[in-house]
Motif scaffolding. Structure first.
Motif, PDB file in Angstrom:
ATOM      1  N   THR A  37      28.939 -34.923  -4.588  1.00 47.38           N
ATOM      2  CA  THR A  37      29.809 -34.545  -3.478  1.00 47.38           C
ATOM      3  C   THR A  37      29.436 -33.120  -3.087  1.00 47.38           C
ATOM      4  O   THR A  37      29.314 -32.252  -3.947  1.00 47.38           O
ATOM      5  CB  THR A  37      31.289 -34.626  -3.885  1.00 47.38           C
ATOM      6  OG1 THR A  37      31.562 -35.956  -4.351  1.00 47.38           O
ATOM      7  CG2 THR A  37      32.205 -34.301  -2.723  1.00 47.38           C
ATOM      8  N   TYR A  38      29.228 -32.905  -1.797  1.00 49.77           N
ATOM      9  CA  TYR A  38      28.768 -31.596  -1.349  1.00 49.77           C
ATOM     10  C   TYR A  38      29.381 -31.232   0.002  1.00 49.77           C
ATOM     11  O   TYR A  38      29.911 -32.068   0.709  1.00 49.77           O
ATOM     12  CB  TYR A  38      27.240 -31.560  -1.264  1.00 49.77           C
ATOM     13  CG  TYR A  38      26.645 -32.492  -0.235  1.00 49.77           C
ATOM     14  CD1 TYR A  38      26.366 -32.047   1.052  1.00 49.77           C
ATOM     15  CD2 TYR A  38      26.355 -33.816  -0.536  1.00 49.77           C
ATOM     16  CE1 TYR A  38      25.814 -32.892   2.004  1.00 49.77           C
ATOM     17  CE2 TYR A  38      25.799 -34.669   0.406  1.00 49.77           C
ATOM     18  CZ  TYR A  38      25.530 -34.203   1.665  1.00 49.77           C
ATOM     19  OH  TYR A  38      24.996 -35.044   2.610  1.00 49.77           O
ATOM     20  N   LEU A  39      29.291 -29.942   0.325  1.00 50.78           N
ATOM     21  CA  LEU A  39      29.702 -29.424   1.631  1.00 50.78           C
ATOM     22  C   LEU A  39      28.443 -29.147   2.433  1.00 50.78           C
ATOM     23  O   LEU A  39      27.472 -28.598   1.903  1.00 50.78           O
ATOM     24  CB  LEU A  39      30.498 -28.131   1.476  1.00 50.78           C
ATOM     25  CG  LEU A  39      31.821 -28.222   0.726  1.00 50.78           C
ATOM     26  CD1 LEU A  39      32.419 -26.828   0.547  1.00 50.78           C
ATOM     27  CD2 LEU A  39      32.786 -29.124   1.445  1.00 50.78           C
ATOM     28  N   ASP A  40      28.466 -29.515   3.717  1.00 48.20           N
ATOM     29  CA  ASP A  40      27.325 -29.204   4.574  1.00 48.20           C
ATOM     30  C   ASP A  40      27.510 -27.828   5.205  1.00 48.20           C
ATOM     31  O   ASP A  40      28.472 -27.117   4.917  1.00 48.20           O
ATOM     32  CB  ASP A  40      27.100 -30.305   5.614  1.00 48.20           C
ATOM     33  CG  ASP A  40      28.231 -30.436   6.620  1.00 48.20           C
ATOM     34  OD1 ASP A  40      29.122 -29.557   6.665  1.00 48.20           O
ATOM     35  OD2 ASP A  40      28.221 -31.421   7.380  1.00 48.20           O
ATOM     36  N   ASP A  49      21.971 -31.947   4.417  1.00 50.79           N
ATOM     37  CA  ASP A  49      22.361 -30.584   4.767  1.00 50.79           C
ATOM     38  C   ASP A  49      23.348 -30.105   3.708  1.00 50.79           C
ATOM     39  O   ASP A  49      24.555 -30.187   3.887  1.00 50.79           O
ATOM     40  CB  ASP A  49      22.992 -30.574   6.164  1.00 50.79           C
ATOM     41  CG  ASP A  49      23.472 -29.201   6.578  1.00 50.79           C
ATOM     42  OD1 ASP A  49      23.040 -28.194   5.971  1.00 50.79           O
ATOM     43  OD2 ASP A  49      24.295 -29.130   7.508  1.00 50.79           O
ATOM     44  N   ILE A  50      22.838 -29.614   2.580  1.00 48.21           N
ATOM     45  CA  ILE A  50      23.688 -29.216   1.457  1.00 48.21           C
ATOM     46  C   ILE A  50      23.839 -27.705   1.445  1.00 48.21           C
ATOM     47  O   ILE A  50      22.876 -26.971   1.227  1.00 48.21           O
ATOM     48  CB  ILE A  50      23.096 -29.691   0.114  1.00 48.21           C
ATOM     49  CG1 ILE A  50      22.944 -31.198   0.122  1.00 48.21           C
ATOM     50  CG2 ILE A  50      23.976 -29.234  -1.047  1.00 48.21           C
ATOM     51  CD1 ILE A  50      22.224 -31.759  -1.083  1.00 48.21           C
ATOM     52  N   ALA A  51      25.057 -27.236   1.692  1.00 51.09           N
ATOM     53  CA  ALA A  51      25.344 -25.813   1.600  1.00 51.09           C
ATOM     54  C   ALA A  51      25.911 -25.472   0.227  1.00 51.09           C
ATOM     55  O   ALA A  51      25.624 -24.407  -0.325  1.00 51.09           O
ATOM     56  CB  ALA A  51      26.332 -25.398   2.686  1.00 51.09           C
ATOM     57  N   LYS A  52      26.714 -26.392  -0.337  1.00 54.84           N
ATOM     58  CA  LYS A  52      27.319 -26.147  -1.647  1.00 54.84           C
ATOM     59  C   LYS A  52      27.614 -27.490  -2.312  1.00 54.84           C
ATOM     60  O   LYS A  52      28.204 -28.369  -1.688  1.00 54.84           O
ATOM     61  CB  LYS A  52      28.624 -25.361  -1.492  1.00 54.84           C
ATOM     62  CG  LYS A  52      29.313 -25.066  -2.805  1.00 54.84           C
ATOM     63  CD  LYS A  52      30.574 -24.269  -2.606  1.00 54.84           C
ATOM     64  CE  LYS A  52      31.216 -23.999  -3.938  1.00 54.84           C
ATOM     65  NZ  LYS A  52      32.462 -23.237  -3.788  1.00 54.84           N
TER      66      LYS A  52
END
Length: 78
Positions: free
Chosen positions: A55-58, A33-36
């Motif tokens: 490294t990502y934000l969901d 679930d990658i938002a950014k």
């Protein structure tokens, strides 16, 4: 007393940051679930296969790290 709360809060944040630094290995078929994307860490390795970390934000704003295999950044196909 105010400094004590500040130091305690800082140590808690440091522990949480350290807990997130462990990248989970990606397996084919995993749903991410990658938002950014926050960062990509790809070590130099010529044309060899290297272990990269993303490294990502969901979608909930939580930070995750995933490691995966990819071709090194120094490989150019002419």
């Amino acid at each position: 007393m105010k400094n004590l709360f500040w130091i305690a809060g800082l140590s808690l944040v440091a522990q949480l940051a350290n807990a997130e630094s462990q990248a989970v290995p990606y397996q084919y078929g995993d749903h991410l679930d990658i938002a950014k994307v926050v960062s990509l860490d790809v070590p130099a390795g010529g044309c060899e296969v290297v272990e990269a970390t993303m490294t990502y934000l969901d979608s909930k704003g939580e930070t995750h790290s995933v490691s995966y295999l990819r071709q090194g950044t120094d490989c150019h196909d002419y």
